[in-house]
Design a protein around this motif. Structure first.
Motif, PDB file in Angstrom:
ATOM      1  N   TYR A 113      37.561  68.920  37.575  1.00 11.63           N
ATOM      2  CA  TYR A 113      37.817  69.879  38.656  1.00 11.63           C
ATOM      3  C   TYR A 113      39.314  70.026  38.952  1.00 11.63           C
ATOM      4  CZ  TYR A 113      32.844  70.099  38.885  1.00 11.63           C
ATOM      5  OH  TYR A 113      31.539  70.298  38.528  1.00 11.63           O
ATOM      6  N   ILE A 114      40.075  68.964  38.684  1.00 15.55           N
ATOM      7  CA  ILE A 114      41.534  69.101  38.831  1.00 15.55           C
ATOM      8  C   ILE A 114      42.066  70.078  37.776  1.00 15.55           C
ATOM      9  CG2 ILE A 114      43.714  67.865  38.434  1.00 15.55           C
ATOM     10  CD1 ILE A 114      42.559  65.537  40.049  1.00 15.55           C
ATOM     11  N   VAL A 115      41.540  69.969  36.565  1.00 19.86           N
ATOM     12  CA  VAL A 115      41.962  70.902  35.515  1.00 19.86           C
ATOM     13  C   VAL A 115      41.520  72.324  35.879  1.00 19.86           C
ATOM     14  CG1 VAL A 115      41.548  71.580  33.111  1.00 19.86           C
ATOM     15  CG2 VAL A 115      42.117  69.206  33.668  1.00 19.86           C
ATOM     16  N   GLY A 116      40.311  72.454  36.377  1.00 18.56           N
ATOM     17  CA  GLY A 116      39.806  73.780  36.770  1.00 18.56           C
ATOM     18  C   GLY A 116      40.646  74.413  37.863  1.00 18.56           C
ATOM     19  N   ALA A 117      41.062  73.596  38.827  1.00 18.14           N
ATOM     20  CA  ALA A 117      41.859  74.118  39.952  1.00 18.14           C
ATOM     21  C   ALA A 117      43.321  74.254  39.565  1.00 18.14           C
ATOM     22  CB  ALA A 117      41.730  73.177  41.151  1.00 18.14           C
ATOM     23  N   ASN A 118      43.689  73.599  38.472  1.00 17.45           N
ATOM     24  CA  ASN A 118      45.094  73.501  38.067  1.00 17.45           C
ATOM     25  C   ASN A 118      45.948  72.887  39.195  1.00 17.45           C
ATOM     26  OD1 ASN A 118      47.251  73.699  36.326  1.00 17.45           O
ATOM     27  ND2 ASN A 118      47.825  75.757  37.049  1.00 17.45           N
ATOM     28  N   ALA A 119      45.360  71.977  39.919  1.00 19.96           N
ATOM     29  CA  ALA A 119      46.055  71.297  41.018  1.00 19.96           C
ATOM     30  C   ALA A 119      45.214  70.088  41.408  1.00 19.96           C
ATOM     31  CB  ALA A 119      46.191  72.225  42.226  1.00 19.96           C
ATOM     32  N   GLY A 120      45.897  69.105  41.992  1.00 19.97           N
ATOM     33  CA  GLY A 120      45.132  67.970  42.491  1.00 19.97           C
ATOM     34  C   GLY A 120      45.938  66.695  42.442  1.00 19.97           C
ATOM     35  N   HIS A 121      45.432  65.691  43.137  1.00 24.75           N
ATOM     36  CA  HIS A 121      46.120  64.411  43.205  1.00 24.75           C
ATOM     37  C   HIS A 121      45.370  63.424  42.324  1.00 24.75           C
ATOM     38  CE1 HIS A 121      48.081  66.487  46.545  1.00 24.75           C
ATOM     39  NE2 HIS A 121      49.063  65.643  46.336  1.00 24.75           N
ATOM     40  N   THR A 122      45.789  63.394  41.067  1.00 23.71           N
ATOM     41  CA  THR A 122      45.056  62.720  40.012  1.00 23.71           C
ATOM     42  C   THR A 122      45.104  61.199  40.149  1.00 23.71           C
ATOM     43  OG1 THR A 122      45.802  64.593  38.692  1.00 23.71           O
ATOM     44  CG2 THR A 122      44.780  62.778  37.504  1.00 23.71           C
ATOM     45  N   GLY A 123      46.326  60.659  40.223  1.00 23.28           N
ATOM     46  CA  GLY A 123      46.473  59.204  40.207  1.00 23.28           C
ATOM     47  C   GLY A 123      45.762  58.526  41.364  1.00 23.28           C
ATOM     48  N   GLY A 124      45.939  59.048  42.561  1.00 28.10           N
ATOM     49  CA  GLY A 124      45.350  58.439  43.752  1.00 28.10           C
ATOM     50  C   GLY A 124      43.855  58.671  43.863  1.00 28.10           C
ATOM     51  N   SER A 125      43.348  59.713  43.202  1.00 29.86           N
ATOM     52  CA  SER A 125      41.893  59.904  43.179  1.00 29.86           C
ATOM     53  C   SER A 125      41.264  58.866  42.262  1.00 29.86           C
ATOM     54  CB  SER A 125      41.533  61.313  42.683  1.00 29.86           C
ATOM     55  OG  SER A 125      41.805  62.271  43.674  1.00 29.86           O
ATOM     56  N   LEU A 126      41.935  58.598  41.143  1.00 28.07           N
ATOM     57  CA  LEU A 126      41.394  57.619  40.196  1.00 28.07           C
ATOM     58  C   LEU A 126      41.516  56.194  40.735  1.00 28.07           C
ATOM     59  CD1 LEU A 126      42.725  59.144  36.830  1.00 28.07           C
ATOM     60  CD2 LEU A 126      40.404  59.281  37.760  1.00 28.07           C
ATOM     61  N   SER A 127      42.496  55.955  41.634  1.00 26.57           N
ATOM     62  CA  SER A 127      42.627  54.585  42.160  1.00 26.57           C
ATOM     63  C   SER A 127      41.594  54.279  43.238  1.00 26.57           C
ATOM     64  CB  SER A 127      44.043  54.324  42.685  1.00 26.57           C
ATOM     65  OG  SER A 127      44.329  55.076  43.844  1.00 26.57           O
ATOM     66  N   CYS A 128      41.161  55.300  43.971  1.00 27.91           N
ATOM     67  CA  CYS A 128      40.238  55.012  45.091  1.00 27.91           C
ATOM     68  C   CYS A 128      38.773  55.284  44.764  1.00 27.91           C
ATOM     69  CB  CYS A 128      40.651  55.803  46.346  1.00 27.91           C
ATOM     70  SG  CYS A 128      40.358  57.580  46.248  1.00 27.91           S
ATOM     71  N   ILE A 129      38.494  55.810  43.583  1.00 24.74           N
ATOM     72  CA  ILE A 129      37.124  56.273  43.326  1.00 24.74           C
ATOM     73  C   ILE A 129      36.108  55.126  43.294  1.00 24.74           C
ATOM     74  CG2 ILE A 129      37.355  56.310  40.783  1.00 24.74           C
ATOM     75  CD1 ILE A 129      35.373  58.784  43.004  1.00 24.74           C
ATOM     76  N   ASP A 130      36.526  53.943  42.848  1.00 23.99           N
ATOM     77  CA  ASP A 130      35.571  52.827  42.804  1.00 23.99           C
ATOM     78  C   ASP A 130      35.195  52.390  44.224  1.00 23.99           C
ATOM     79  OD1 ASP A 130      35.594  52.906  40.033  1.00 23.99           O
ATOM     80  OD2 ASP A 130      37.247  51.460  39.885  1.00 23.99           O
ATOM     81  N   VAL A 131      36.170  52.441  45.124  1.00 23.15           N
ATOM     82  CA  VAL A 131      35.887  52.123  46.533  1.00 23.15           C
ATOM     83  C   VAL A 131      34.886  53.145  47.092  1.00 23.15           C
ATOM     84  CG1 VAL A 131      36.881  52.044  48.859  1.00 23.15           C
ATOM     85  CG2 VAL A 131      38.111  51.001  46.934  1.00 23.15           C
ATOM     86  N   LEU A 132      35.133  54.427  46.835  1.00 21.63           N
ATOM     87  CA  LEU A 132      34.228  55.467  47.348  1.00 21.63           C
ATOM     88  C   LEU A 132      32.838  55.338  46.744  1.00 21.63           C
ATOM     89  CD1 LEU A 132      36.328  58.760  47.650  1.00 21.63           C
ATOM     90  CD2 LEU A 132      35.725  57.069  49.338  1.00 21.63           C
ATOM     91  N   ASN A 133      32.805  54.975  45.477  1.00 18.70           N
ATOM     92  CA  ASN A 133      31.536  54.803  44.779  1.00 18.70           C
ATOM     93  C   ASN A 133      30.679  53.757  45.506  1.00 18.70           C
ATOM     94  OD1 ASN A 133      29.498  54.367  42.923  1.00 18.70           O
ATOM     95  ND2 ASN A 133      30.837  53.855  41.210  1.00 18.70           N
ATOM     96  N   VAL A 134      31.250  52.589  45.742  1.00 15.20           N
ATOM     97  CA  VAL A 134      30.486  51.527  46.406  1.00 15.20           C
ATOM     98  C   VAL A 134      30.135  51.943  47.840  1.00 15.20           C
ATOM     99  CG1 VAL A 134      30.511  49.114  47.152  1.00 15.20           C
ATOM    100  CG2 VAL A 134      31.587  49.759  44.985  1.00 15.20           C
ATOM    101  N   LEU A 135      31.097  52.537  48.527  1.00 11.25           N
ATOM    102  CA  LEU A 135      30.844  52.936  49.918  1.00 11.25           C
ATOM    103  C   LEU A 135      29.661  53.896  50.002  1.00 11.25           C
ATOM    104  CD1 LEU A 135      34.259  53.700  51.697  1.00 11.25           C
ATOM    105  CD2 LEU A 135      32.465  52.127  52.466  1.00 11.25           C
ATOM    106  N   TYR A 136      29.729  54.987  49.268  1.00 10.14           N
ATOM    107  CA  TYR A 136      28.704  56.025  49.431  1.00 10.14           C
ATOM    108  C   TYR A 136      27.365  55.648  48.810  1.00 10.14           C
ATOM    109  CZ  TYR A 136      31.268  59.535  51.990  1.00 10.14           C
ATOM    110  OH  TYR A 136      31.922  60.205  52.993  1.00 10.14           O
ATOM    111  N   ASN A 137      27.397  54.855  47.720  1.00  8.45           N
ATOM    112  CA  ASN A 137      26.119  54.514  47.095  1.00  8.45           C
ATOM    113  C   ASN A 137      25.463  53.283  47.691  1.00  8.45           C
ATOM    114  OD1 ASN A 137      25.577  56.591  45.042  1.00  8.45           O
ATOM    115  ND2 ASN A 137      27.570  55.943  44.222  1.00  8.45           N
TER     116      ASN A 137
END
Ligand SMILES: Cc1ncc(C[n+]2csc(CCOP(=O)(O)OP(=O)(O)O)c2C)c(N)n1
Ligand SMILES: [Mg+2]
Lengths: 323, 268
Positions: free
Chosen positions: B20-44
């Motif tokens: 979706y970052i590629v699709g939007a041609n914008a986005g905060h890549t590094g910080g999304s990849l660093s926090c995604i495991d935290v979000l994964n555990v939180l939401y699931n």
């Protein structure tokens, strides 16, 4: 009639690039010049400055209130301080530091708001600064400037460096065609008449001057309408003398700004005109009182008519209305 | 979800973040990849919130203070069914509701963020309200390590312990980078644990990519009765894509087609 000054065809830079280049030139001969940033050197195009003048850059981290307070403290000791941060955060987050530590205490900080207006496009309302003119106009002892092109940008920075009172300058980040020849004078507080005509007056500021000028040319070419165009780079103090001059013949006036329709250039002009007996037909163009549509800067500007065709259409409607 | 399922989910999330970052041609890549495991555990596995309970007064709240990494949040919310994932094809496009920061126009987003240094105060207010009304929901907020110099964080940190908000958990995504450089060089906040400890918080360090460790930390909340909890999640900016890891320029870099292809070949 027609353009007072011709547009040159040099390659265009973003005003922000001119700002950072000018700061480097000034820093080369002025050790007292300091730039203060809040994790904003990249967006301020100041990475080369930081490399070339490491001792003249103070980094405060992501802390805009601290940025302005620290800048005021530095300025109080006689340093020539430029505090550089995105316009949205600089003027909202740090508003009280601007009001009290900079303006009220008269610490002559040069506040530089980068990526102003809707430059940040789809990043949304947190990142837009559509309030800065309105908020800062109500603060005493603060000059407010939005340069239109590369020339105005360099001049504004050079003159700001010489000021002994506080100033706020806002920059966008897209490349801006030159409106002027280099020898055309620029003075803080004096608007520039970049085109002269008797049928209509377009008064714009910052990055909207260029589309206003293009709209004026279009109205001339297609409709034979002669419009004056003013680059009102200084919003405060407003150039009342020039306003009175362009309003004198009673022609309709359209103001254009990349800012809320509330509290900016348009209302500043209207206030002067109404208070002084001018009854010209009058319209304010800007961003309406809503959270903007999503899009790039250009899409947002086009959406609200802040484009060559949008400005021309609004001017035509006003002219037709009156006849 | 068990650990294996979480591992697979994070791969899927990372792929979607990049898509979706590629699709939007914008986005905060590094910080999304660093926090995604935290979000994964939180939401699931942790948050008591779902599309059905999205408006329930007793739902757990998640407020993303580091709003710029909204792609991580959008991808997880879509996966949880808060909105159709295909909506994300409009990310940052003209007239889309999906802007580049969290917005309440999107189902499941609790607060409009994007200006750093707001999430902790919002969370403290929400958590005080739970105490006032005797509701047992909890409030979670995710902070960037670079955003901590905002003074509002420290005002909120003081008040959180003053009000004994043991229903509040702040997580710092300590990826050690911000825009201008390493956080330690820009404005050092270390030692973070001692600072929060002195402010009256109960603090734990966790490997922010270790699902079992994250799970154990969330299961142990509150770390101490009567105190707000802080999880310092040690993470890697750009985690999961070799050439993005620990690289400053991937803060908001968008992969070109070749980089995208390579990233996807690593995320399997
Ligand atoms: C108040 C405010 N100041 C500045 C910014 C611009 N900005 C966006 S992200 C960022 C760096 C954030 O670093 P960090 O908190 O470490 O986030 P992460 O590394 O997780 O991406 C900055 C300065 C902002 N969004 N809000
Ligand atoms: Mg960081």
């Amino acid at each position: 009639m027609g353009d007072v000054i011709t547009t040159t065809s040099a390659t265009y830079l973003a005003n922000l690039d001119v700002f950072s280049g000018t700061l480097q030139k000034l820093a080369a001969t002025n050790r007292n010049l300091l730039v203060v940033t809040s994790d904003s050197r990249g967006s301020g195009k100041l990475v080369p400055f930081a490399q070339n003048y490491p001792k003249q850059l103070i980094e405060v981290g992501i802390a805009e209130q601290n940025l302005v307070g620290v800048a005021a403290g530095l300025a109080s000791t006689g340093k020539n301080v430029f505090a550089v941060s995105p316009a949205c955060f600089l003027t909202a987050r740090s508003f009280e530091q601007i009001k009290t530590d900079v303006a009220y205490s008269n610490n002559p900080v040069r506040l530089v708001g980068i990526s102003a207006g809707v430059s940040y496009g789809a990043l949304g309302s947190t990142h837009h600064s559509l309030h800065d003119f309105a908020a800062l106009r109500a603060v005493n002892n603060l000059t407010i400037v939005a340069p239109a092109d590369n020339f105005e940008s360099e001049q504004a920075i050079r003159q700001a460096a010489e000021l002994d009172t506080p100033i706020y300058i806002r920059f966008g980040k897209k490349p801006m065609p030159l409106l002027t020849e280099a020898n055309c004078p620029f003075e803080l507080g004096k608007g520039r008449l970049v085109r002269q005509g008797d049928d209509l007056v377009l008064i714009a500021t910052g990055e909207t001057v260029y589309p206003a000028l293009q709209a004026a040319r279009h109205l001339d070419n297609v409709h034979g309408i002669q419009a004056s165009v003013v680059s009102m780079h200084t919003i405060k103090p407003l150039d009342y003398e020039l306003l009175a001059r362009v309003a004198a013949k009673g022609s309709p006036i359209v103001t254009v700004e990349e800012h809320s329709i509330f509290g900016g250039l348009g209302e500043a002009c209207a206030s002067f005109l109404m208070s002084n007996g001018y009854r010209n037909p009058f319209r304010i163009m800007g961003i309406p009182d809503e959270y903007t549509v999503t899009g790039s800067q250009t899409e947002i500007m086009d959406h609200y008519g802040l484009s060559e065709s949008g400005i021309a259409d609004r001017a035509l409607a006003l002219l037709n209305n009156q006849s | 979800m068990n650990t294996n399922e979480l591992v697979r989910k994070s791969v899927e999330y990372r792929r979607k973040i990049l898509k979706y970052i590629v699709g939007a041609n914008a986005g905060h890549t590094g910080g999304s990849l660093s926090c995604i495991d935290v979000l994964n555990v939180l939401y699931n596995n942790v948050l008591n919130v779902s599309p059905e309970t999205a408006k329930s007064p007793t739902r757990d709240r998640y407020i993303q203070s580091k709003g710029h990494t909204v792609e991580a949040l959008y991808v997880v919310l879509a996966d949880q069914g808060f909105f159709p994932e295909s909506d994300l094809e409009t990310l940052c496009q003209y007239k889309s509701h999906y802007i580049g920061h969290p917005t309440k126009k999107i189902n499941g987003v609790e607060q409009n963020t994007g200006s750093l240094g707001h999430g902790l105060s919002l969370s403290v207010g929400t958590a005080i309200s739970a105490k006032l009304d005797d509701l047992d929901f909890r409030v979670f907020t995710l902070l960037g390590d670079g955003e901590l110099p905002e003074g509002s964080n420290w005002e909120a940190a003081l008040l959180a312990s003053h009000y004994k908000l043991d229903n509040l958990c702040a997580i710092v995504d300590k990826n050690t980078l911000q825009i201008s450089g390493p956080t330690a060089d820009v404005c050092n906040t270390d030692p973070l644990d001692d600072k929060f400890d002195a402010f009256g918080w109960a603090v734990r360090h966790v490997d922010g990519h270790d699902f079992d460790a994250l799970q154990a930390a969330f299961d142990a909340l509150p770390f101490q009765a009567g105190k707000p909890s802080l999880i310092i999640a040690h993470t890697v900016k750009g985690k999961g894509v070799s050439f993005m890891e620990n690289q400053l320029k991937w803060h908001h870099g968008v992969p070109n087609p070749a980089q995208y292809e390579q990233a996807m070949s690593e995320l399997i």
